[in-house]
Design an enzyme around this catalytic site. Structure first.
Site, PDB file in Angstrom:
ATOM      1  N   GLU A 180       9.027   6.217  58.584  1.00 23.56           N
ATOM      2  CA  GLU A 180       8.357   5.661  57.398  1.00 23.56           C
ATOM      3  C   GLU A 180       8.010   6.729  56.367  1.00 23.56           C
ATOM      4  O   GLU A 180       7.429   6.418  55.335  1.00 23.56           O
ATOM      5  CB  GLU A 180       7.085   4.933  57.815  1.00 23.56           C
ATOM      6  CG  GLU A 180       7.329   3.704  58.667  1.00 23.56           C
ATOM      7  CD  GLU A 180       6.030   3.084  59.102  1.00 23.56           C
ATOM      8  OE1 GLU A 180       5.234   2.684  58.222  1.00 23.56           O
ATOM      9  OE2 GLU A 180       5.785   3.024  60.321  1.00 23.56           O
ATOM     10  N   GLY A 181       8.326   7.987  56.639  1.00 20.89           N
ATOM     11  CA  GLY A 181       8.057   9.055  55.690  1.00 20.89           C
ATOM     12  C   GLY A 181       6.731   9.737  55.962  1.00 20.89           C
ATOM     13  O   GLY A 181       6.341   9.922  57.117  1.00 20.89           O
ATOM     14  N   SER A 196       2.315  12.610  58.691  1.00 23.51           N
ATOM     15  CA  SER A 196       3.707  12.262  58.939  1.00 23.51           C
ATOM     16  C   SER A 196       3.769  10.950  59.711  1.00 23.51           C
ATOM     17  O   SER A 196       2.947  10.681  60.571  1.00 23.51           O
ATOM     18  CB  SER A 196       4.425  13.394  59.691  1.00 23.51           C
ATOM     19  OG  SER A 196       3.777  13.697  60.901  1.00 23.51           O
ATOM     20  N   MET A 197       4.770  10.128  59.344  1.00 24.69           N
ATOM     21  CA  MET A 197       4.866   8.785  59.904  1.00 24.69           C
ATOM     22  C   MET A 197       6.265   8.459  60.402  1.00 24.69           C
ATOM     23  O   MET A 197       6.719   7.326  60.340  1.00 24.69           O
ATOM     24  CB  MET A 197       4.432   7.766  58.847  1.00 24.69           C
ATOM     25  CG  MET A 197       3.043   8.007  58.300  1.00 24.69           C
ATOM     26  SD  MET A 197       2.568   6.825  57.013  1.00 24.69           S
ATOM     27  CE  MET A 197       3.775   7.157  55.739  1.00 24.69           C
ATOM     28  N   GLY A 198       6.974   9.460  60.887  1.00 22.06           N
ATOM     29  CA  GLY A 198       8.305   9.228  61.419  1.00 22.06           C
ATOM     30  C   GLY A 198       9.246   8.647  60.386  1.00 22.06           C
ATOM     31  O   GLY A 198       9.314   9.125  59.254  1.00 22.06           O
ATOM     32  N   GLY A 246       8.358  17.756  62.701  1.00 20.40           N
ATOM     33  CA  GLY A 246       6.983  17.977  62.224  1.00 20.40           C
ATOM     34  C   GLY A 246       6.749  19.432  61.874  1.00 20.40           C
ATOM     35  O   GLY A 246       6.109  19.749  60.864  1.00 20.40           O
ATOM     36  N   ASP A 247       7.277  20.333  62.705  1.00 18.01           N
ATOM     37  CA  ASP A 247       7.158  21.764  62.415  1.00 18.01           C
ATOM     38  C   ASP A 247       7.907  22.117  61.134  1.00 18.01           C
ATOM     39  O   ASP A 247       7.451  22.945  60.344  1.00 18.01           O
ATOM     40  CB  ASP A 247       7.685  22.587  63.583  1.00 18.01           C
ATOM     41  CG  ASP A 247       6.849  22.418  64.841  1.00 18.01           C
ATOM     42  OD1 ASP A 247       5.631  22.175  64.729  1.00 18.01           O
ATOM     43  OD2 ASP A 247       7.423  22.527  65.942  1.00 18.01           O
TER      44      ASP A 247
END
Length: 163
Positions: A73-74, A69-71, A105-106
């Site tokens: 940025e997808g 995961s990249m916040g 994230g969860d």
């Protein structure tokens, strides 16, 4: 657990991630964020090529699917079939925008698990997991997004080959 036939999805950081990835039997799926994967790799992983290389290194060691995961940025979804970059251009979260990033994230992990149970492929997993995470952004606290909202967002997820 994996040795007994269970499918293991790991979302951990720091020492927990390091120890899990040093074990003789690795999880089927891991979902680190960019910083967690970089800490494990011992290098910054500043671009997609570096993220993909780290994900492929984990696959070579036995992890079947790596989701980074990249916040905003997808996320990067990598398995034996390929690699996809999934994102939503502008989250349709209403007039207040992002209510909270806590739990996104969860929520992505929940989407990955739901996709696994449904037997979905890489593209469908990327759509569903990304939609779960983005839907959670519009909600503060321990609230879960409605299924219909997640399904609608999944249709808007942009998938591309790894950049």
């Amino acid at each position: 657990m994996r040795g007994q036939g269970a499918h293991v999805l790991l979302d951990a950081s720091g020492v927990s991630l390091t120890r899990a990835l040093a074990a003789p039997v690795l999880p089927h799926v891991i979902k680190p964020n960019r910083d967690e994967l970089a800490a494990w790799a011992g290098e910054p992983l500043a671009d997609m090529a570096a993220l993909l290389a780290a994900a492929r290194a984990l696959q070579a060691r036995g992890v079947a699917k790596v989701v980074v995961s990249m916040g905003s940025e997808g996320a990067l979804f990598v398995n034996g079939d390929g690699a996809l970059h999934a994102r939503l251009p502008l989250p349709p979260l209403g007039p207040l925008g992002v209510a909270s990033t806590v739990g996104a994230g969860d929520a992505m992990v929940a989407g990955i698990a739901a996709a696994h149970v449904a037997g979905l492929g890489l593209a469908e997993t990327a759509r569903l997991a990304t939609a779960f995470a983005v839907a959670k952004l519009g909600m503060a606290g321990p609230n879960l997004p409605e299924r219909s909202g997640v399904e609608a967002l999944a249709q808007d997820v942009i998938l591309g080959p790894r950049p």
